[in-house]
Motif scaffolding. Structure first.
Motif, PDB file in Angstrom:
ATOM      1  N   ALA A   1       2.552   1.723  -3.359  1.00  0.00           N
ATOM      2  CA  ALA A   1       1.584   2.047  -4.428  1.00  0.00           C
ATOM      3  C   ALA A   1       1.364   3.476  -4.148  1.00  0.00           C
ATOM      4  O   ALA A   1       1.260   4.381  -5.213  1.00  0.00           O
ATOM      5  N   LEU A   2       1.145   4.036  -3.076  1.00  0.00           N
ATOM      6  CA  LEU A   2       0.957   5.513  -2.949  1.00  0.00           C
ATOM      7  C   LEU A   2       1.858   6.279  -3.242  1.00  0.00           C
ATOM      8  O   LEU A   2       1.948   7.415  -3.952  1.00  0.00           O
ATOM      9  N   TRP A   3       3.145   5.798  -3.057  1.00  0.00           N
ATOM     10  CA  TRP A   3       4.667   6.582  -3.432  1.00  0.00           C
ATOM     11  C   TRP A   3       4.824   6.462  -4.867  1.00  0.00           C
ATOM     12  O   TRP A   3       4.961   7.422  -5.485  1.00  0.00           O
ATOM     13  N   GLY A   4       4.244   5.467  -5.288  1.00  0.00           N
ATOM     14  CA  GLY A   4       4.367   5.515  -6.973  1.00  0.00           C
ATOM     15  C   GLY A   4       3.209   6.410  -7.613  1.00  0.00           C
ATOM     16  O   GLY A   4       3.546   7.113  -8.554  1.00  0.00           O
ATOM     17  N   LEU A   5       2.081   6.355  -6.882  1.00  0.00           N
ATOM     18  CA  LEU A   5       1.132   7.471  -7.360  1.00  0.00           C
ATOM     19  C   LEU A   5       1.152   8.766  -7.256  1.00  0.00           C
ATOM     20  O   LEU A   5       1.222   9.614  -8.357  1.00  0.00           O
ATOM     21  N   LEU A   6       2.119   9.210  -6.200  1.00  0.00           N
ATOM     22  CA  LEU A   6       2.419  10.654  -5.930  1.00  0.00           C
ATOM     23  C   LEU A   6       3.648  10.968  -7.036  1.00  0.00           C
ATOM     24  O   LEU A   6       3.687  12.021  -7.556  1.00  0.00           O
ATOM     25  N   TRP A   7       4.504   9.959  -7.365  1.00  0.00           N
ATOM     26  CA  TRP A   7       5.373  10.392  -8.267  1.00  0.00           C
ATOM     27  C   TRP A   7       5.105  10.544  -9.363  1.00  0.00           C
ATOM     28  O   TRP A   7       5.382  11.247 -10.190  1.00  0.00           O
ATOM     29  N   ALA A   8       3.950   9.485 -10.233  1.00  0.00           N
ATOM     30  CA  ALA A   8       3.594   9.472 -11.272  1.00  0.00           C
ATOM     31  C   ALA A   8       2.626  10.701 -11.391  1.00  0.00           C
ATOM     32  O   ALA A   8       2.602  11.460 -12.448  1.00  0.00           O
ATOM     33  N   ILE A   9       2.047  11.359 -10.464  1.00  0.00           N
ATOM     34  CA  ILE A   9       1.153  12.676 -10.514  1.00  0.00           C
ATOM     35  C   ILE A   9       2.270  13.613 -10.648  1.00  0.00           C
ATOM     36  O   ILE A   9       1.949  14.604 -11.611  1.00  0.00           O
ATOM     37  N   ALA A  10       3.121  13.638 -10.121  1.00  0.00           N
ATOM     38  CA  ALA A  10       4.165  14.906 -10.121  1.00  0.00           C
ATOM     39  C   ALA A  10       4.784  14.910 -11.472  1.00  0.00           C
ATOM     40  O   ALA A  10       5.017  16.075 -12.041  1.00  0.00           O
ATOM     41  N   GLY A  11       5.205  13.608 -11.842  1.00  0.00           N
ATOM     42  CA  GLY A  11       5.723  13.377 -13.374  1.00  0.00           C
ATOM     43  C   GLY A  11       4.800  13.908 -14.443  1.00  0.00           C
ATOM     44  O   GLY A  11       5.041  14.854 -15.151  1.00  0.00           O
ATOM     45  N   THR A  12       3.491  13.758 -14.114  1.00  0.00           N
ATOM     46  CA  THR A  12       2.497  14.221 -15.159  1.00  0.00           C
ATOM     47  C   THR A  12       2.442  15.718 -14.953  1.00  0.00           C
ATOM     48  O   THR A  12       2.443  16.262 -16.215  1.00  0.00           O
ATOM     49  N   VAL A  13       2.353  16.334 -14.193  1.00  0.00           N
ATOM     50  CA  VAL A  13       2.251  17.942 -13.800  1.00  0.00           C
ATOM     51  C   VAL A  13       3.626  18.465 -14.505  1.00  0.00           C
ATOM     52  O   VAL A  13       3.622  19.407 -15.131  1.00  0.00           O
ATOM     53  N   ALA A  14       4.827  17.879 -14.068  1.00  0.00           N
ATOM     54  CA  ALA A  14       6.026  18.505 -14.608  1.00  0.00           C
ATOM     55  C   ALA A  14       6.085  18.311 -15.978  1.00  0.00           C
ATOM     56  O   ALA A  14       6.586  19.338 -16.850  1.00  0.00           O
TER      57      ALA A  14
ATOM     58  N   LEU B   1      -3.278   0.468  -5.884  1.00  0.00           N
ATOM     59  CA  LEU B   1      -3.857   1.126  -4.446  1.00  0.00           C
ATOM     60  C   LEU B   1      -5.168   0.650  -3.974  1.00  0.00           C
ATOM     61  O   LEU B   1      -5.368   0.195  -3.013  1.00  0.00           O
ATOM     62  N   ALA B   2      -6.237   0.936  -5.015  1.00  0.00           N
ATOM     63  CA  ALA B   2      -7.553   0.728  -4.507  1.00  0.00           C
ATOM     64  C   ALA B   2      -7.643  -0.913  -4.126  1.00  0.00           C
ATOM     65  O   ALA B   2      -8.578  -1.458  -3.329  1.00  0.00           O
ATOM     66  N   MET B   3      -7.140  -1.624  -5.112  1.00  0.00           N
ATOM     67  CA  MET B   3      -7.045  -3.182  -4.805  1.00  0.00           C
ATOM     68  C   MET B   3      -6.436  -3.515  -3.374  1.00  0.00           C
ATOM     69  O   MET B   3      -6.925  -4.311  -2.807  1.00  0.00           O
TER      70      MET B   3
ATOM     71  N   CYS C   1       0.876  -1.192  -0.293  1.00  0.00           N
ATOM     72  CA  CYS C   1      -0.155   0.066   0.075  1.00  0.00           C
ATOM     73  C   CYS C   1       0.991   1.151  -0.077  1.00  0.00           C
ATOM     74  O   CYS C   1       0.629   1.990  -0.849  1.00  0.00           O
ATOM     75  N   GLY C   2       1.864   1.147   0.782  1.00  0.00           N
ATOM     76  CA  GLY C   2       2.735   2.422   0.794  1.00  0.00           C
ATOM     77  C   GLY C   2       3.557   2.559  -0.324  1.00  0.00           C
ATOM     78  O   GLY C   2       3.803   3.647  -0.810  1.00  0.00           O
TER      79      GLY C   2
END
Length: 104
Positions: free
Chosen positions: A21-34, A58-60, A18-19
Motif C-alpha cells: 500500500a505504501l509503494w502504491g501510494l508513493l507511485w500514485a503521488i509521483a504519477g499525480t505530480v508528473a 494503508l490507514a486501515m 502495508c508495504g
C-alpha cells in the motif's frame, strides 16, 4: 476464521500489505505530480484518486496492525475450535442432497 490446523509458522499478511500500500501510494503521488507537470489533468485526477484509495488502505492496515492479535494471531494466541460441520445448515460439506443427520 482460524480452524486450528494452520502451519506453525503462518503469519499475518498485514506487513506485506502495508508495504504494498505504501509503494502504491508513493507511485500514485509521483504519477499525480508528473501528469500535472505535463498538463494532463484527467490522468492527474485518476492518479490522485488512486492515491486516496491507497492512503485509505494503508490507514486501515496500520489500524489493524495496532489492534494486535485479533488481526494478527501469533504463537501465544490459541486457535479457534474447528467447525467440524456443526454449522452446515445447507448440506454443502455433506455432499449434495445429504443432510447432516442422514445416514450414508
Amino acid at each position: 476464521m482460524r480452524t486450528g490446523n494452520e502451519p506453525l509458522q503462518a503469519r499475518s499478511p498485514l506487513k506485506i500489505r502495508c508495504g504494498l500500500a505504501l509503494w502504491g501510494l508513493l507511485w500514485a503521488i509521483a504519477g499525480t505530480v508528473a501528469f500535472v507537470d505535463v498538463g494532463r489533468p484527467e490522468w492527474a485526477a485518476a492518479c490522485a484518486a488512486l492515491a486516496m484509495v491507497a492512503a485509505m488502505d494503508l490507514a486501515m492496515v496500520i489500524r489493524h496492525i495496532h489492534q494486535g492479535p485479533h488481526y494478527q494471531p501469533g504463537k501465544n494466541i490459541p486457535p479457534y475450535a474447528p467447525d467440524r460441520g456443526h454449522n452446515d445448515t445447507f448440506g454443502i460439506r455433506n455432499g449434495p442432497g445429504r443432510r447432516r443427520d442422514s445416514k450414508p
